[in-house]
Write a protein that holds these residues in place. Structure first.
Motif: not given
Length: 204
Positions: A29-33, A35-46
């Motif tokens: 959930l946090v990673g997807a959010l 990724g949507l608000l910033t970029d996919p890389t940030a979502g993956t890292v989270l």
């Protein structure tokens, strides 16, 4: 080999699954959010940062075992630690309080290695206590060390064993009385030989 598990392995495995699933869902959930608000890389890292700790915790929980083989105590989680009671250097009782549950454990130090053997857990919803065979074998192993300091802790376990065997109420069970006497507001506290010795003497 005598199991010294306070909680059955099957129960630990179920808990591990719940922790792993809960951690994965939260990480997704946090990673997807992100990724949507910033970029996919940030979502993956989270996703990785949030997901890895619960996965490690669940893995350790599913592997957690404690056993006695002769005079050797083994504790396994992420890694395995073994201590030989013939090399005993210190003993204590550890009382911890987490989420309304008071757990009483035997704190065993042999050389540079220390392990905790959970003996009982008390909460309003119920109690868990080490079974009679495990208590008897652990008490015998302490006596076998030949150390006077170990005798007091052996007597404590024997008193608990007798209380369990006759179905005594909680107010007659030594480990419950030790847990109840622990100071409020402290997550964990160690009761040394002197405290346990006085407590055992008071039961006579």
């Amino acid at each position: 080999m005598v199991p010294l598990d306070l909680i059955a392995p099957a129960v630990l495995r179920r808990r591990a699954v719940v922790v792993a699933v809960g951690g994965t869902v939260l990480a997704l959930l946090v990673g997807a959010l992100a990724g949507l608000l910033t970029d996919p890389t940030a979502g993956t890292v989270l996703f990785v940062v949030i997901g890895v700790p619960p996965w490690l915790l669940s893995f350790a929980e599913s592997r957690r075992r404690t056993w006695l083989a002769g005079t050797e105590i083994g504790v396994r989680a992420l890694s395995t630690t073994k201590v030989d009671l013939t090399q005993l250097t210190d003993l204590g009782v550890l009382v911890s309080q987490v989420r309304g549950i008071r757990t009483v454990g035997l704190l065993v130090t042999c050389g540079r290695s220390t392990v905790t053997v959970p003996l009982a857990a008390y909460a309003e919803r119920g109690i868990r206590e080490l079974d009679l065979l495990a208590l008897r074998k652990l008490a015998d192993a302490l006596i076998a060390t030949g150390q006077p300091s170990a005798l007091v802790f052996s007597e404590l376990l024997v008193a608990q064993l007798r209380a369990e065997a006759r179905g005594a109420g909680l107010d007659e069970r030594p480990l419950f009385l030790l847990a109840a006497a622990a100071q409020e507001g402290r997550l964990a506290q160690r009761l040394g030989h002197d405290v346990v010795s006085r407590f055992v003497a008071s039961m006579e």
